[in-house]
Design a protein around this motif. Structure first.
Motif, mmCIF file in Angstrom:
data_model
loop_
_atom_site.group_PDB
_atom_site.id
_atom_site.type_symbol
_atom_site.label_atom_id
_atom_site.label_comp_id
_atom_site.label_asym_id
_atom_site.label_seq_id
_atom_site.Cartn_x
_atom_site.Cartn_y
_atom_site.Cartn_z
ATOM 1 N N PRO A 143 0.829 -1.228 0.000
ATOM 2 C CA PRO A 143 0.000 0.000 0.000
ATOM 3 C C PRO A 143 0.855 1.266 0.000
ATOM 4 O O PRO A 143 1.790 1.397 0.785
ATOM 5 C CB PRO A 143 -0.787 -0.119 1.310
ATOM 6 N N TYR A 144 0.528 2.181 -0.911
ATOM 7 C CA TYR A 144 1.236 3.447 -1.061
ATOM 8 C C TYR A 144 0.255 4.609 -0.969
ATOM 9 O O TYR A 144 -0.953 4.454 -1.184
ATOM 10 C CB TYR A 144 1.938 3.522 -2.429
ATOM 11 N N ASP A 145 0.802 5.780 -0.685
ATOM 12 C CA ASP A 145 0.049 7.025 -0.788
ATOM 13 C C ASP A 145 0.529 7.730 -2.032
ATOM 14 O O ASP A 145 1.668 8.201 -2.095
ATOM 15 C CB ASP A 145 0.284 7.904 0.454
ATOM 16 N N TRP A 146 -0.336 7.771 -3.037
ATOM 17 C CA TRP A 146 0.059 8.360 -4.309
ATOM 18 C C TRP A 146 -0.075 9.877 -4.332
ATOM 19 O O TRP A 146 0.268 10.519 -5.317
ATOM 20 C CB TRP A 146 -0.781 7.765 -5.440
ATOM 21 N N GLY A 147 -0.594 10.454 -3.288
ATOM 22 C CA GLY A 147 -0.729 11.902 -3.251
ATOM 23 C C GLY A 147 -1.901 12.385 -4.087
ATOM 24 O O GLY A 147 -2.551 11.620 -4.800
ATOM 25 N N GLY A 148 -2.189 13.689 -3.981
ATOM 26 C CA GLY A 148 -3.301 14.258 -4.731
ATOM 27 C C GLY A 148 -4.581 13.548 -4.365
ATOM 28 O O GLY A 148 -4.799 13.144 -3.225
ATOM 29 N N ASN A 149 -5.436 13.351 -5.345
ATOM 30 C CA ASN A 149 -6.704 12.667 -5.099
ATOM 31 C C ASN A 149 -6.794 11.334 -5.828
ATOM 32 O O ASN A 149 -7.866 10.759 -5.935
ATOM 33 C CB ASN A 149 -7.867 13.579 -5.510
ATOM 34 N N ASP A 150 -5.643 10.840 -6.328
ATOM 35 C CA ASP A 150 -5.636 9.532 -6.976
ATOM 36 C C ASP A 150 -5.987 8.437 -5.978
ATOM 37 O O ASP A 150 -6.897 7.640 -6.207
ATOM 38 C CB ASP A 150 -4.266 9.245 -7.588
ATOM 39 N N GLY A 151 -5.242 8.368 -4.888
ATOM 40 C CA GLY A 151 -5.523 7.339 -3.902
ATOM 41 C C GLY A 151 -4.491 7.287 -2.796
ATOM 42 O O GLY A 151 -3.285 7.327 -3.067
ATOM 43 N N ASN A 152 -4.948 7.215 -1.560
ATOM 44 C CA ASN A 152 -4.073 7.003 -0.403
ATOM 45 C C ASN A 152 -4.435 5.640 0.174
ATOM 46 O O ASN A 152 -5.453 5.478 0.844
ATOM 47 C CB ASN A 152 -4.258 8.102 0.643
ATOM 48 N N TYR A 153 -3.576 4.657 -0.092
ATOM 49 C CA TYR A 153 -3.853 3.284 0.314
ATOM 50 C C TYR A 153 -3.297 2.960 1.697
ATOM 51 O O TYR A 153 -3.424 1.828 2.161
ATOM 52 C CB TYR A 153 -3.301 2.313 -0.740
ATOM 53 N N LYS A 154 -2.712 3.969 2.345
ATOM 54 C CA LYS A 154 -2.248 3.772 3.718
ATOM 55 C C LYS A 154 -3.366 4.041 4.719
ATOM 56 O O LYS A 154 -3.238 3.716 5.900
ATOM 57 C CB LYS A 154 -1.044 4.660 3.995
ATOM 58 N N LEU A 155 -4.449 4.652 4.236
ATOM 59 C CA LEU A 155 -5.613 4.865 5.090
ATOM 60 C C LEU A 155 -6.447 3.588 5.154
ATOM 61 O O LEU A 155 -6.354 2.721 4.285
ATOM 62 C CB LEU A 155 -6.464 6.013 4.553
ATOM 63 N N ASP A 156 -7.246 3.459 6.185
ATOM 64 C CA ASP A 156 -8.135 2.306 6.314
ATOM 65 C C ASP A 156 -9.554 2.801 6.560
ATOM 66 O O ASP A 156 -9.870 3.251 7.656
ATOM 67 C CB ASP A 156 -7.678 1.409 7.468
ATOM 68 N N PRO A 157 -10.453 2.732 5.551
ATOM 69 C CA PRO A 157 -10.199 2.208 4.194
ATOM 70 C C PRO A 157 -9.457 3.230 3.346
ATOM 71 O O PRO A 157 -9.440 4.425 3.671
ATOM 72 C CB PRO A 157 -11.617 1.975 3.678
ATOM 73 N N PRO A 158 -8.849 2.794 2.244
ATOM 74 C CA PRO A 158 -8.173 3.729 1.347
ATOM 75 C C PRO A 158 -9.139 4.802 0.834
ATOM 76 O O PRO A 158 -10.347 4.563 0.725
ATOM 77 C CB PRO A 158 -7.694 2.828 0.205
ATOM 78 N N ALA A 159 -8.583 5.980 0.504
ATOM 79 C CA ALA A 159 -9.409 7.099 0.040
ATOM 80 C C ALA A 159 -8.845 7.647 -1.263
ATOM 81 O O ALA A 159 -7.650 7.559 -1.529
ATOM 82 C CB ALA A 159 -9.443 8.192 1.099
ATOM 83 N N GLY A 160 -9.727 8.223 -2.097
ATOM 84 C CA GLY A 160 -9.315 8.809 -3.360
ATOM 85 C C GLY A 160 -10.110 8.226 -4.509
ATOM 86 O O GLY A 160 -10.991 7.378 -4.326
ATOM 87 N N PHE A 161 -9.802 8.678 -5.725
ATOM 88 C CA PHE A 161 -10.581 8.270 -6.891
ATOM 89 C C PHE A 161 -10.566 6.760 -7.113
ATOM 90 O O PHE A 161 -11.612 6.122 -7.213
ATOM 91 C CB PHE A 161 -10.070 8.979 -8.150
ATOM 92 N N TYR A 162 -9.373 6.176 -7.212
ATOM 93 C CA TYR A 162 -9.308 4.750 -7.542
ATOM 94 C C TYR A 162 -9.904 3.862 -6.452
ATOM 95 O O TYR A 162 -10.633 2.904 -6.771
ATOM 96 C CB TYR A 162 -7.866 4.349 -7.855
ATOM 97 N N PRO A 163 -9.640 4.126 -5.168
ATOM 98 C CA PRO A 163 -10.317 3.313 -4.144
ATOM 99 C C PRO A 163 -11.840 3.427 -4.202
ATOM 100 O O PRO A 163 -12.550 2.421 -4.063
ATOM 101 C CB PRO A 163 -9.762 3.886 -2.832
ATOM 102 N N GLU A 164 -12.345 4.657 -4.420
ATOM 103 C CA GLU A 164 -13.801 4.821 -4.493
ATOM 104 C C GLU A 164 -14.356 4.145 -5.739
ATOM 105 O O GLU A 164 -15.442 3.553 -5.712
ATOM 106 C CB GLU A 164 -14.165 6.305 -4.482
ATOM 107 N N TRP A 165 -13.610 4.201 -6.853
ATOM 108 C CA TRP A 165 -14.042 3.523 -8.082
ATOM 109 C C TRP A 165 -14.190 2.027 -7.827
ATOM 110 O O TRP A 165 -15.184 1.417 -8.227
ATOM 111 C CB TRP A 165 -13.027 3.771 -9.197
#
Length: 761
Positions: free
Chosen positions: A217-239
């Motif tokens: 799990p990485y934090d890609w920054g911006g609004n792409d996706g933060n996969y270090k959060l539980d649950p992950p947040a951002g465009f791709y996780p929500e998609w």
């Protein structure tokens, strides 16, 4: 695909306010009115690969700066933030990134598309075939049924506009709707019945878990996706969350929902590298990847530790085996399983495309002076985007947008405001019965009846001075089609080695990539203006040498036939005159963009040579000979039968296959399929004959596709905000139709007056 393909030149009040690729190239070329301050021609990129990806659409006068710390003049430029700082202070004329700049920097920048889009998809284990390097031999690990379900879920998600809603929830985020599967009718994408599901889909339904291969799990920054959060947040996780909801709700013809016996969870299987994610796919540890995987990239091996070549993945094709090597290609030290760089689509089953990620140019935003009382109001470049159009639809009283067909509206409805009032210009609208063509549509736009209209491609050149045109952000991908691989998982794959398109496809792709890398498609466009296409590559063009053509002496299948007969048979529709500058095939030779593209392709095909260095035309020139048919069904029949070897480059990927259409009297006369249920049936047609038909199905499931050739954009048109002075009826600049002698446009879709003498400043 330009967010501001043409902005009505409203930015010329401030000479350096560059807001489109056209204007950026004009500034780099030093054209009057857009000469940058101090003659600045510096454009920054984060990597050399970023520049290589767009160099064919950028002026050769550019002074390239690579912001990775390697540029001696700008050693402190090592990030997007550094690049933006240099743009804002005027050191760089422009810079390029993937996606959009951050919200804090956006007000100081103009951002617009490079017209080069990277396609994304979900990857799965490949089909099993002698023509696929790593297809699984285990029926339990087959992704065939799973792929049907994954595609149905993706298309349903896209058709409902859910991906657009997810984008709005994670701004700033931008994507291009570049579809490889048509989305106007998700019901066409039928899925296996719950009880009959096989392979990985069976495992998913039984275990109630869809295993998703993911990086991190990485934090890609911006609004792409933060996969270090539980649950992950951002465009791709929500998609993926929305995708999982749709996947649960799927049901086959039996009507049993996939979650009928319990909710199916989408669980990520994280790996630190893509090679490890791919190894999990081959091994059935994960079943599908996240939706962000780049199609136009390479497979270089699983990267798993090894001691000898035998520890690495064996292949169905001898030439596709992986080898145990160190980082320098030697056999000492830290060894991993490696594969010569090869296009990813040759190694995996790809889902319907999920989205396209644009490469965005940024320039400094200069203040545009407020108009004097006697001047036209000036629209900002934001008005000439889909977001700007939607804002105008929400704010204005006129909400009418015109389309040539219902299908044209269906293709873009997910990106338009829900309040739009649709007018179909096919003569069927009672209010606008006189609107039945592109010319009629433009006439009504200029009169202010419609806020905007949409067409494929561009309007004719004599209309350009009256219209602003901009992308719908919905692009139709084009490709050359070939006979499919032979596999029990392909409907009509040939069993005859002489009709195999395997080697031919390697050569076709090698020619396409070299053509694109040299910018020959762009040259054909400029020779046939007005013509516009979007660069959406399923194959990377930075290093064409990676696309290796077979040696001419060892060529097999259809490539052997082509080299022996010195003729590449090209399946074509017509001959027809398509009008405009697309192509007139009634001429001898045909003229227009597509004919010129094929002529150039043929030159590159002749010049191909395998590793032995022997050119394909060493024993004589190979001609590209069209095999005309009146319908696509007949063109496809020729492909299956080996009558033609490849189609023209204009074939639409996101369209459907409905059968060969050949005459028949019984089902037994129709084409036999490898898959049960895929056999074509003999059905009565409207002309007292019977034809072989197939249930409507995505074309991607029936043919081998070449590297993508171009993307065709659907283009919005709005009237420019200027005062049209009286013109003589015989003027070559006259707008067709009954255009008033004077018309004023002030705000998008809100004309103040349309009768001579009634315009007020």
């Amino acid at each position: 695909m330009l967010r501001a393909l043409a902005v009505g030149l409203t930015a010329r009040a401030a000479a350096a306010n560059v807001v489109s690729l056209v204007e950026l190239n004009s500034a780099l070329d030093g054209l009057p009115g857009l000469v940058a301050e101090g003659g600045n021609k510096k454009v920054a990129f984060l990597t050399q690969a970023n520049y290589d990806a767009v160099h064919t659409v950028l002026s050769s006068n550019v002074e390239v700066v690579i912001c990775d710390g390697s540029d001696a003049a700008f050693p402190s430029c090592t990030s997007t933030d550094d690049m933006i700082g240099y743009i804002i202070d005027g050191t760089f004329l422009a810079g390029l990134i993937s996606g959009l700049p951050d919200a804090a920097s956006a007000p100081s920048l103009n951002s617009f598309s490079s017209g080069v889009v990277s396609l994304r998809a979900m990857f799965m284990a490949p089909v099993y075939s002698d023509e696929m390097p790593h297809g699984t031999l285990s029926a339990a690990k087959s992704s065939m049924d799973l792929s049907l379900a994954v595609d149905a879920a993706i298309v349903t998600l896209q058709s409902s506009g859910t991906d657009e809603k997810v984008r709005q929830n994670n701004m700033p985020f931008e994507f291009i709707a570049a579809h490889t599967c048509r989305i106007d009718d998700p019901s066409l994408y039928t899925v296996p019945n719950f009880g009959a599901a096989q392979g990985l889909l069976r495992t998913t339904l039984d275990d109630k878990v869809l295993k998703v291969g993911a990086l991190g799990p990485y934090d890609w920054g911006g609004n792409d996706g933060n996969y270090k959060l539980d649950p992950p947040a951002g465009f791709y996780p929500e998609w993926l969350t929305e995708f999982c909801k749709v996947f649960n709700s799927l049901k086959g013809p039996d009507g049993v929902r996939y979650n009928s016996s319990g909710s199916i969870a989408c669980e990520r299987v994280y790996q630190p590298t893509s090679g490890s994610v791919f190894e999990d796919l081959f091994g059935g540890v994960s079943y599908v990847t996240e939706p962000y995987y780049v199609v136009d990239s390479f497979y270089t091996g699983t990267g798993q530790p090894c001691a000898t070549d035998q520890d690495c993945r064996q292949a169905n094709l001898e030439s596709e085996r992986e080898y145990c090597r160190n980082a320098d290609g030697g056999a000492d030290g830290d060894l991993t399983c490696q594969h010569p760089s090869s296009p990813r689509f040759r190694h995996f089953r790809l889902s319907c495309s999920t989205l396209g990620v644009d490469s965005t140019f940024m320039t400094k935003r200069y203040t545009i002076p407020s108009p004097a009382p006697d001047e036209d109001l000036i629209l900002t470049d934001a008005a000439y985007t889909v977001d700007g159009l939607n804002a105008a639809l929400q704010a204005g009283t006129n909400k009418k947008v015109a389309f040539l067909s219902q299908a044209n509206y269906d293709a873009v409805q997910t990106v338009l405001d829900d309040g739009v009032q649709v007018v179909i210009c096919d003569g069927s609208d009672d209010t606008y019965a006189d609107c039945s063509s592109t010319d009629d549509m433009i006439h009504h736009i200029l009169q202010g009846d419609f806020v905007a209209g949409l067409i494929s491609g561009l309007p004719e050149s004599h209309f350009e001075q009256y219209l602003n045109i901009f992308s719908s952000t919905v692009v139709s991908l084009r490709s050359m089609f070939m006979a499919p691989v032979h596999s029990t998982e392909m409907v009509h794959g040939t069993t005859e080695p002489s009709k195999s398109s395997q080697d031919l496809s390697l050569a076709v792709d090698a020619a396409i990539v070299r053509l694109q890398a040299d910018g020959k498609d762009e040259a054909a466009k400029l020779n046939n203006m007005p013509f516009e296409f979007t660069v959406i590559h399923t194959c990377k063009t930075e290093d064409p040498s990676v696309f290796i053509a077979p040696n001419s002496a060892a060529a097999t299948g259809l490539l052997r036939t082509v080299l022996n007969d010195k003729s590449l048979k090209v399946g074509a529709l017509g001959p027809y005159d398509w009008g405009g500058n697309d192509g007139n095939y009634l001429e001898d030779p045909p003229v227009g963009f597509y004919p010129e593209w094929l002529a150039v392709f043929c030159e590159y095909f002749n010049a191909l040579a395998g590793p032995d260095g022997v050119r394909y035309d060493a024993n004589g020139t190979i001609t590209c000979d069209r095999v005309y048919q009146p319908s696509s069904s007949a063109v496809f029949k020729n492909l299956f039968d080996g009558v033609s070897h490849v189609t023209e480059p204009y074939y639409t990927v996101d369209a459907s296959y409905t059968g060969t259409g050949e005459d028949c009297s019984a089902d037994s006369d129709c084409r036999v399929a490898n898959l049960a249920g895929g056999t074509e049936t003999c059905q009565a047609s409207g002309d007292d004959t019977s034809k072989c038909v197939h249930p409507t199905s995505p074309r991607t499931r029936h043919f081998r596709l070449s590297c993508s050739t171009i993307g065709v954009d659907s283009t919005f048109m709005v009237a420019k905000n200027f005062t049209l002075t009286p013109i003589d009826s015989g003027s070559e600049n006259e707008v067709s139709g009954a255009v008033p002698v004077a018309a004023c446009w002030r705000l998008l879709g809100a004309p103040l007056a349309l009768v001579a003498g009634l315009c007020s400043p």
